[in-house]
Design an enzyme around this catalytic site. Structure first.
Site, PDB file in Angstrom:
ATOM      1  N   SER A  52      44.959  38.826  42.546  1.00 16.28           N
ATOM      2  CA  SER A  52      43.873  37.848  42.673  1.00 16.28           C
ATOM      3  C   SER A  52      44.268  36.523  42.040  1.00 16.28           C
ATOM      4  O   SER A  52      45.132  36.472  41.163  1.00 16.28           O
ATOM      5  CB  SER A  52      42.651  38.441  41.945  1.00 16.28           C
ATOM      6  OG  SER A  52      41.585  37.541  41.906  1.00 16.28           O
ATOM      7  N   SER A 178      44.467  29.671  28.167  1.00 19.55           N
ATOM      8  CA  SER A 178      43.369  28.869  28.724  1.00 19.55           C
ATOM      9  C   SER A 178      43.093  27.674  27.822  1.00 19.55           C
ATOM     10  O   SER A 178      43.178  27.778  26.592  1.00 19.55           O
ATOM     11  CB  SER A 178      42.113  29.743  28.797  1.00 19.55           C
ATOM     12  OG  SER A 178      40.972  28.946  28.991  1.00 19.55           O
ATOM     13  N   TYR A 204      36.616  35.748  24.557  1.00 19.39           N
ATOM     14  CA  TYR A 204      37.686  35.341  25.484  1.00 19.39           C
ATOM     15  C   TYR A 204      38.491  34.189  24.876  1.00 19.39           C
ATOM     16  O   TYR A 204      39.727  34.211  24.852  1.00 19.39           O
ATOM     17  CB  TYR A 204      37.039  34.923  26.807  1.00 19.39           C
ATOM     18  CG  TYR A 204      37.938  34.265  27.819  1.00 19.39           C
ATOM     19  CD1 TYR A 204      38.705  35.017  28.709  1.00 19.39           C
ATOM     20  CD2 TYR A 204      38.006  32.863  27.922  1.00 19.39           C
ATOM     21  CE1 TYR A 204      39.507  34.407  29.661  1.00 19.39           C
ATOM     22  CE2 TYR A 204      38.812  32.249  28.877  1.00 19.39           C
ATOM     23  CZ  TYR A 204      39.561  33.031  29.736  1.00 19.39           C
ATOM     24  OH  TYR A 204      40.361  32.418  30.679  1.00 19.39           O
ATOM     25  N   LYS A 208      42.390  33.980  23.844  1.00 25.26           N
ATOM     26  CA  LYS A 208      43.306  33.017  24.448  1.00 25.26           C
ATOM     27  C   LYS A 208      44.042  32.223  23.365  1.00 25.26           C
ATOM     28  O   LYS A 208      45.213  31.882  23.528  1.00 25.26           O
ATOM     29  CB  LYS A 208      42.539  32.091  25.400  1.00 25.26           C
ATOM     30  CG  LYS A 208      42.070  32.789  26.674  1.00 25.26           C
ATOM     31  CD  LYS A 208      43.237  33.432  27.406  1.00 25.26           C
ATOM     32  CE  LYS A 208      43.012  33.739  28.842  1.00 25.26           C
ATOM     33  NZ  LYS A 208      44.146  34.488  29.447  1.00 25.26           N
ATOM     34  N   THR A 239      39.110  30.480  41.362  1.00 22.21           N
ATOM     35  CA  THR A 239      39.601  31.842  41.566  1.00 22.21           C
ATOM     36  C   THR A 239      38.396  32.795  41.594  1.00 22.21           C
ATOM     37  O   THR A 239      37.319  32.437  41.099  1.00 22.21           O
ATOM     38  CB  THR A 239      40.537  32.274  40.414  1.00 22.21           C
ATOM     39  OG1 THR A 239      39.784  32.256  39.195  1.00 22.21           O
ATOM     40  CG2 THR A 239      41.749  31.367  40.291  1.00 22.21           C
TER      41      THR A 239
HETATM   42  N1  LIG Z   1      41.042  30.124  36.929  1.00 24.37           N
HETATM   43  C1  LIG Z   1      40.990  29.335  35.877  1.00 24.37           C
HETATM   44  O1  LIG Z   1      40.489  28.209  35.925  1.00 24.37           O
HETATM   45  C2  LIG Z   1      41.587  29.784  34.583  1.00 24.37           C
HETATM   46  C3  LIG Z   1      41.482  28.921  33.493  1.00 24.37           C
HETATM   47  C4  LIG Z   1      42.054  29.290  32.294  1.00 24.37           C
HETATM   48  C5  LIG Z   1      42.719  30.494  32.192  1.00 24.37           C
HETATM   49  N2  LIG Z   1      42.777  31.333  33.254  1.00 24.37           N
HETATM   50  C6  LIG Z   1      43.498  32.599  33.091  1.00 24.37           C
HETATM   51  O2  LIG Z   1      44.273  32.845  34.229  1.00 24.37           O
HETATM   52  C7  LIG Z   1      44.490  34.245  34.366  1.00 24.37           C
HETATM   53  C8  LIG Z   1      44.169  34.645  35.796  1.00 24.37           C
HETATM   54  O3  LIG Z   1      42.777  34.457  36.005  1.00 24.37           O
HETATM   55  P1  LIG Z   1      42.154  34.078  37.421  1.00 24.37           P
HETATM   56  O4  LIG Z   1      41.341  32.873  37.221  1.00 24.37           O
HETATM   57  O5  LIG Z   1      43.184  34.129  38.454  1.00 24.37           O
HETATM   58  O6  LIG Z   1      41.094  35.277  37.574  1.00 24.37           O
HETATM   59  P2  LIG Z   1      40.978  36.489  38.607  1.00 24.37           P
HETATM   60  O7  LIG Z   1      40.946  35.975  39.986  1.00 24.37           O
HETATM   61  O8  LIG Z   1      39.802  37.297  38.139  1.00 24.37           O
HETATM   62  O9  LIG Z   1      42.293  37.301  38.360  1.00 24.37           O
HETATM   63  C9  LIG Z   1      42.461  38.084  37.214  1.00 24.37           C
HETATM   64  C10 LIG Z   1      43.373  39.218  37.533  1.00 24.37           C
HETATM   65  O10 LIG Z   1      43.559  39.992  36.341  1.00 24.37           O
HETATM   66  C11 LIG Z   1      43.349  41.350  36.689  1.00 24.37           C
HETATM   67  N3  LIG Z   1      42.969  42.148  35.526  1.00 24.37           N
HETATM   68  C12 LIG Z   1      41.903  42.002  34.716  1.00 24.37           C
HETATM   69  N4  LIG Z   1      41.920  42.944  33.772  1.00 24.37           N
HETATM   70  C13 LIG Z   1      43.032  43.694  33.981  1.00 24.37           C
HETATM   71  C14 LIG Z   1      43.606  44.812  33.349  1.00 24.37           C
HETATM   72  N5  LIG Z   1      43.030  45.380  32.288  1.00 24.37           N
HETATM   73  N6  LIG Z   1      44.758  45.323  33.835  1.00 24.37           N
HETATM   74  C15 LIG Z   1      45.354  44.767  34.911  1.00 24.37           C
HETATM   75  N7  LIG Z   1      44.858  43.708  35.561  1.00 24.37           N
HETATM   76  C16 LIG Z   1      43.703  43.194  35.110  1.00 24.37           C
HETATM   77  C17 LIG Z   1      42.272  41.314  37.751  1.00 24.37           C
HETATM   78  O11 LIG Z   1      42.214  42.546  38.440  1.00 24.37           O
HETATM   79  P3  LIG Z   1      40.924  42.958  39.326  1.00 24.37           P
HETATM   80  O12 LIG Z   1      41.015  42.174  40.593  1.00 24.37           O
HETATM   81  O13 LIG Z   1      41.122  44.404  39.513  1.00 24.37           O
HETATM   82  O14 LIG Z   1      39.710  42.609  38.531  1.00 24.37           O
HETATM   83  C18 LIG Z   1      42.806  40.169  38.585  1.00 24.37           C
HETATM   84  O15 LIG Z   1      43.867  40.607  39.400  1.00 24.37           O
HETATM   85  C19 LIG Z   1      43.597  34.917  33.326  1.00 24.37           C
HETATM   86  O16 LIG Z   1      44.373  35.261  32.205  1.00 24.37           O
HETATM   87  C20 LIG Z   1      42.607  33.828  32.978  1.00 24.37           C
HETATM   88  O17 LIG Z   1      42.106  33.993  31.676  1.00 24.37           O
HETATM   89  C21 LIG Z   1      42.225  31.005  34.453  1.00 24.37           C
END
Ligand SMILES: NC(=O)c1ccc[n+]([C@@H]2O[C@H](COP(=O)([O-])OP(=O)(O)OC[C@H]3O[C@@H](n4cnc5c(N)ncnc54)[C@H](OP(=O)(O)O)[C@@H]3O)[C@@H](O)[C@H]2O)c1
Length: 322
Positions: A52, A178, A204, A208, A239
């Site tokens: 994802s 983050s 969270y 981070k 996302t």
């Molecule tokens: N998007 C943003 O703006 C943003 C900003 C700052 C930081 N981040 C960081 O970027 C990273 C990716 O986030 P995203 O925005 O792409 O969110 P996302 O679309 O929810 O993707 C998160 C992914 O992590 C997986 N996951 C969660 N818990 C897990 C576990 N215990 N074991 C294995 N996989 C697990 C989820 O699996 P499932 O699909 O099965 O739930 C999903 O594949 C995260 O670390 C987030 O904190 C994102």
């Protein structure tokens, strides 16, 4: 300093016009396109949460450049759907491993997988923002286990496989943190809290912040000729995770959010760009090393850093290899 950089600095200071897609577009004007014009054939990568959002975009970028990519996903069905999409989109070598990063046994099984003899790139991307306190089988709070303890377990378990490549090229660990960590000062006590009111956003952000410090602590202990460790933040990207865990933020910002590819750009760059291979222990945003502190009062002391290291090893139940 040029007027341009003064202007850039002024916009960056607003945060919103830096973390959003206009910020990416402005920063990207300084990118060198050759940085990601790389051939990763023969390299092996592992990306957690690759089904994802940013993890999916990172896996796509690595596979498109020829790396063999192990997608570590906690749900087999979601993982397999994503793997098939990625194979279709990239024609690359993508392999699914069902791994729940928050689960000790699941991580241990992956680390012992004889199918992976060497790893060049390890991306700690999996993340989740919980509405309510949840616990793992071994008694850890799930946010802590997913962002901090699990990645350290994975790193320690895979360390024998994270070796320098044929041309003396170090293996790379990338932590997806983050910008939400900026207001937080590292607190091991808060990370260790197991009772009391639960504020998922605060927990969270604490995790981070801990990821950023842990990346630095690892870098201090690893030989940078063999393995490097860097952390980054992606800004604000659209996302599934942002839409589901921060619905109000998503509703207000959705027109200005970065694409997942833009959010993942610096992850891919840290994993793949040849000329930055020797960098370690730094924090990056849009391909630039940036400060880990923007606000007064957030700097932790050496003692708290030492506590984080010891406590995370204790939670992981693993020793640092002598
Ligand atoms: N998007 C943003 O703006 C943003 C900003 C700052 C930081 N981040 C960081 O970027 C990273 C990716 O986030 P995203 O925005 O792409 O969110 P996302 O679309 O929810 O993707 C998160 C992914 O992590 C997986 N996951 C969660 N818990 C897990 C576990 N215990 N074991 C294995 N996989 C697990 C989820 O699996 P499932 O699909 O099965 O739930 C999903 O594949 C995260 O670390 C987030 O904190 C994102």
């Amino acid at each position: 300093m040029t007027n341009r950089s003064l202007f850039d600095r002024a916009l960056d200071a607003t945060v919103a016009l830096s973390f959003d897609r206009t910020g990416f577009a402005r920063h990207a004007r300084g990118f060198d396109p050759a940085d990601l014009d790389v051939d990763l054939r023969g390299r092996v990568a592992a990306v957690t949460g690759a089904n994802s959002g940013l993890g999916f975009a990172t896996a796509a970028g690595l596979a498109r450049r020829g790396a063999q990519v192990h997608m570590l996903c906690r749900n087999e069905e979601r993982g397999e759907i994503a793997r098939k999409q990625l194979v279709e989109q990239t024609g690359g070598d993508l392999r699914l491993s069902v791994v729940d990063v928050s689960d000790r046994d699941s991580v241990a099984r992956f680390c012992a997988d004889p199918g992976i003899s060497r790893l060049d790139i390890l991306v700690h991307n999996a993340g989740a923002l919980l509405a309510e306190r949840e616990g793992t089988a071994d008694g850890l709070e799930v946010t802590l286990a997913t962002h901090v303890v699990g990645p350290l377990r994975l790193t320690l378990g895979l360390l024998p496989k994270l070796v320098d490549g044929p041309e003396g090229r170090p293996a790379r660990i990338v932590w997806v943190s983050s910008g939400g960590m900026y207001p937080k000062r590292l607190s091991v006590d808060r990370l260790a809290a197991t009772s009391g009111p639960f504020d998922g956003v605060a927990v969270y952000a604490d995790c981070k912040r801990a990821q950023v410090v842990l990346s630095e602590l690892l870098a201090e202990r690893l030989d940078p000729r063999v393995v490097t460790s860097n952390a980054m933040h992606p800004g604000w990207a659209a996302t599934p995770g942002v839409a589901s865990s921060l619905p109000r933020f998503h509703a207000v910002t959705r027109r200005i959010l970065r694409s997942p590819e833009e959010g993942a750009d610096t992850v891919l760059w840290l994993a793949a760009c040849a000329r930055i291979g020797g960098q370690t222990g730094r924090f990056w945003f849009d391909r630039r090393a940036v400060s880990t502190h923007l606000l007064p009062g957030t700097r932790e002391g050496a003692e708290e850093r030492g506590r984080l290291w010891e406590q995370t090893l204790a939670w992981a139940g693993l020793p640092w290899p002598a």
